[in-house]
Design an enzyme around this catalytic site. Structure first.
Site, short mmCIF file in Angstrom:
data_model
loop_
_atom_site.label_atom_id
_atom_site.label_comp_id
_atom_site.label_asym_id
_atom_site.label_seq_id
_atom_site.Cartn_x
_atom_site.Cartn_y
_atom_site.Cartn_z
N GLU A 26 -114.10 -34.09 -57.34
CA GLU A 26 -113.32 -32.91 -57.65
C GLU A 26 -114.01 -32.07 -58.72
OE1 GLU A 26 -108.89 -34.27 -56.32
OE2 GLU A 26 -109.44 -34.75 -58.37
N CYS A 32 -115.40 -27.34 -64.74
CA CYS A 32 -115.42 -28.76 -65.12
C CYS A 32 -116.08 -29.52 -63.98
CB CYS A 32 -113.98 -29.21 -65.36
SG CYS A 32 -113.88 -30.92 -65.88
N CYS A 36 -115.84 -43.85 -61.78
CA CYS A 36 -116.47 -44.14 -63.06
C CYS A 36 -116.50 -45.65 -63.23
CB CYS A 36 -115.66 -43.49 -64.20
SG CYS A 36 -116.42 -43.66 -65.83
N CYS A 66 -111.45 -46.72 -68.93
CA CYS A 66 -110.57 -46.27 -70.00
C CYS A 66 -109.14 -46.34 -69.46
CB CYS A 66 -110.92 -44.85 -70.42
SG CYS A 66 -112.64 -44.75 -70.97
N CYS A 90 -107.09 -43.19 -68.17
CA CYS A 90 -107.78 -42.22 -67.32
C CYS A 90 -107.67 -42.58 -65.84
CB CYS A 90 -109.25 -42.13 -67.73
SG CYS A 90 -110.24 -41.11 -66.64
N CYS A 143 -107.23 -32.72 -67.34
CA CYS A 143 -108.13 -33.77 -67.83
C CYS A 143 -107.62 -35.15 -67.44
CB CYS A 143 -108.13 -33.80 -69.35
SG CYS A 143 -108.89 -32.44 -70.10
N1 SAH Z 1 -116.44 -39.69 -68.89
C1 SAH Z 1 -116.54 -38.67 -69.85
C2 SAH Z 1 -116.15 -37.29 -69.35
C3 SAH Z 1 -114.95 -37.16 -68.46
S1 SAH Z 1 -113.35 -37.28 -69.12
C4 SAH Z 1 -115.74 -39.02 -71.07
O1 SAH Z 1 -114.97 -39.95 -71.02
O2 SAH Z 1 -115.94 -38.36 -72.09
C5 SAH Z 1 -112.98 -35.76 -70.01
C6 SAH Z 1 -111.96 -35.99 -71.12
O3 SAH Z 1 -110.63 -36.19 -70.62
C7 SAH Z 1 -112.29 -37.22 -71.94
O4 SAH Z 1 -112.14 -36.95 -73.31
C8 SAH Z 1 -111.24 -38.19 -71.46
O5 SAH Z 1 -111.07 -39.21 -72.38
C9 SAH Z 1 -110.06 -37.30 -71.28
N2 SAH Z 1 -108.99 -37.90 -70.47
C10 SAH Z 1 -109.11 -38.86 -69.52
N3 SAH Z 1 -107.89 -39.13 -69.00
C11 SAH Z 1 -107.00 -38.33 -69.60
C12 SAH Z 1 -105.60 -38.12 -69.45
N4 SAH Z 1 -104.90 -38.79 -68.56
N5 SAH Z 1 -105.01 -37.20 -70.23
C13 SAH Z 1 -105.74 -36.48 -71.11
N6 SAH Z 1 -107.07 -36.62 -71.28
C14 SAH Z 1 -107.70 -37.52 -70.54
FE1 SF4 Z 2 -114.81 -42.78 -67.22
FE2 SF4 Z 2 -112.40 -41.68 -67.52
FE3 SF4 Z 2 -113.41 -43.24 -69.44
FE4 SF4 Z 2 -114.46 -40.82 -69.01
S1 SF4 Z 2 -112.37 -41.25 -69.73
S2 SF4 Z 2 -115.57 -42.74 -69.33
S3 SF4 Z 2 -114.22 -40.65 -66.78
S4 SF4 Z 2 -112.87 -43.88 -67.36
#
Ligand code: SAH
Ligand code: SF4
Length: 394
Positions: A115, A128, A135, A139, A142, A369
């Site tokens: 996406e 974006c 991934c 996390c 996420c 995000c």
């Molecule tokens: N993998 C990279 C970039 C993608 S995520 C990283 O983790 O930095 C982009 C941002 O969105 C990151 O700061 C991530 O922690 C945040 N993010 C992920 N899931 C989210 C959620 N459910 N609500 C708000 N921010 C989120």
């Molecule tokens: Fe991967 Fe989501 Fe963690 Fe970014 S925030 S490193 S996309 S699992």
């Protein structure tokens, strides 16, 4: 540091060139394109000039057909078409949010989908971009992290996302009339889509080099932000080899909490991460590092957290981007209350740091995000499994 940290990098990387069939020019850096032209018969003496001409057609004008490259001899155009293709990923669907955010579902080789999100704002338009299908990191807040299948995107598939968005926005200028950054619909790129960009370093670097080239898409390195969860050994390399702006998914102020939210912390804990970040702005000539901080109710949002955060980042030129948690089905967290977020922001601001609260965009189309997850990979871990991996027991 735990030796059993669940950090894997066992992703598939598909080769640039299929053993048979033509090579895709999109994603080749200038030197790689030069080599490829020479290997397929372009005289070495002409190669640099040919690279320049082809480059302009593809990245300045948005042309995808060698036949249209009218400043090349007809015979040469035919030769190019024999050996090369100009391919960007296919747009499967486009969804537009009530707030104008556009989400593209894009199909890449092998039938996988990623996406891409375009966010229009009054003073900029941000794309974006995704760097991986899914991934490998997990996390716990996420959605992308719950997707099992992972493959690295090629450089062509990464820069191709920018090209697709420009197609959709109708933003391929006439040669020599490229709009200034400020007036472009697509003026900024953030590597904040699906995937951990620093686990796909070479492809991300090549794609960004192409996007920054000032005879093509021509985005300034200050208008590109790479977001990482904290892959410490790659941070200095990012400064040296890409030089773009850096954002880091910080999200917690103690290792205990960060281990649960961002498990890569078990491998590279807060202290090591901060050490790496300290030298980034100087090494990359960029101004400030963005600390991303997702606001999770009762988990990381106390006044004490806010105070600890400003203590930790002392000495690093920084801004703190507070991200209200975006919910997704089965997520084991809730968004902090608005008053809590404002109080947190206020403490950070009073300590001398910009602390903008990121307005969720495109929530109605699951484009905000952390909500991205491709439709082909719906297989989701259960709520219990996610909670268990996050070390949450209730
Ligand atoms: N993998 C990279 C970039 C993608 S995520 C990283 O983790 O930095 C982009 C941002 O969105 C990151 O700061 C991530 O922690 C945040 N993010 C992920 N899931 C989210 C959620 N459910 N609500 C708000 N921010 C989120
Ligand atoms: Fe991967 Fe989501 Fe963690 Fe970014 S925030 S490193 S996309 S699992």
């Amino acid at each position: 540091m735990s030796a059993s940290a669940p950090i894997t990098q066992d992703v598939l990387t598909i080769p640039r060139k299929a053993p048979e069939g033509p090579m895709n020019i999109v994603g080749l850096t200038r030197p790689a394109l030069r080599d490829a032209l020479i290997a397929t018969g372009t005289p070495e003496k002409q190669a640099k000039m040919r690279v320049g001409q082809i480059w302009q057609w593809i990245y300045e004008k948005g042309v995808r057909d060698f036949a249209l490259m009218t400043n090349l001899a007809k015979g040469y155009r035919a030769e190019l078409a024999e050996h090369f293709v100009i391919e960007v990923p296919e747009v499967v669907s486009r969804t537009v949010s009530a707030d104008g955010t556009r989400k593209y579902l894009v199909r890449i080789a092998g039938g996988h989908e990623v996406e891409v999100v375009y966010i229009p704002e009054s003073d900029r338009g941000t794309l974006c971009v995704s760097s991986q299908v899914g991934c490998t990191l997990t996390c716990s807040f996420c959605h992308t992290g719950t997707q099992k299948l992972v493959r690295n995107l090629t450089a062509g598939e990464i820069v191709g996302q920018i090209m697709i968005a420009r197609d959709d926005l109708g933003e391929w200028p006439e040669l020599g009339r490229a709009p200034k950054n400020e007036t472009r619909l697509l003026s900024n790129v953030v590597l904040m889509g699906m995937g951990e960009p620093l686990y796909n370093f070479d492809n991300v670097r090549d794609a960004m080099k192409i996007a920054m080239d000032n005879e093509g898409i021509s985005l300034s390195r200050r208008r590109i932000t790479l977001s990482t969860s904290g892959v410490v050994p790659e941070i200095a390399k990012t400064a040296r080899e890409i030089g773009c702006m850096l954002a880091v998914s910080f999200h917690a102020t103690t290792d205990e909490v960060r281990d649960k939210l961002v498990p890569i912390n078990k491998r590279w804990p807060i202290k090591e991460l901060l050490e790496a970040l300290k030298s980034y702005p100087k090494a990359s000539n960029s101004e400030r590092i963005t600390f991303e901080y997702v606001m999770l109710k009762g988990v990381n949002d106390s006044d004490e957290d806010a105070r600890r955060l400003v203590q930790l980042i002392k000495g690093i030129p920084a801004k703190i981007n507070l991200i209200p948690f975006n919910e997704w089905p089965g997520a084991p967290y809730a968004r902090s209350d608005w008053e809590r977020i404002e109080k947190f922001a206020d403490i950070v601001y009073k300590a001398g740091y910009a602390s903008p609260i990121r307005t969720p965009r495109g929530e109605d189309i699951m484009a905000a995000c952390g909500q991205l997850k491709s439709a082909t990979e719906r297989a989701r871990k259960s709520r219990a499994q996610i909670a268990a991996e996050a070390g949450i027991t209730d």
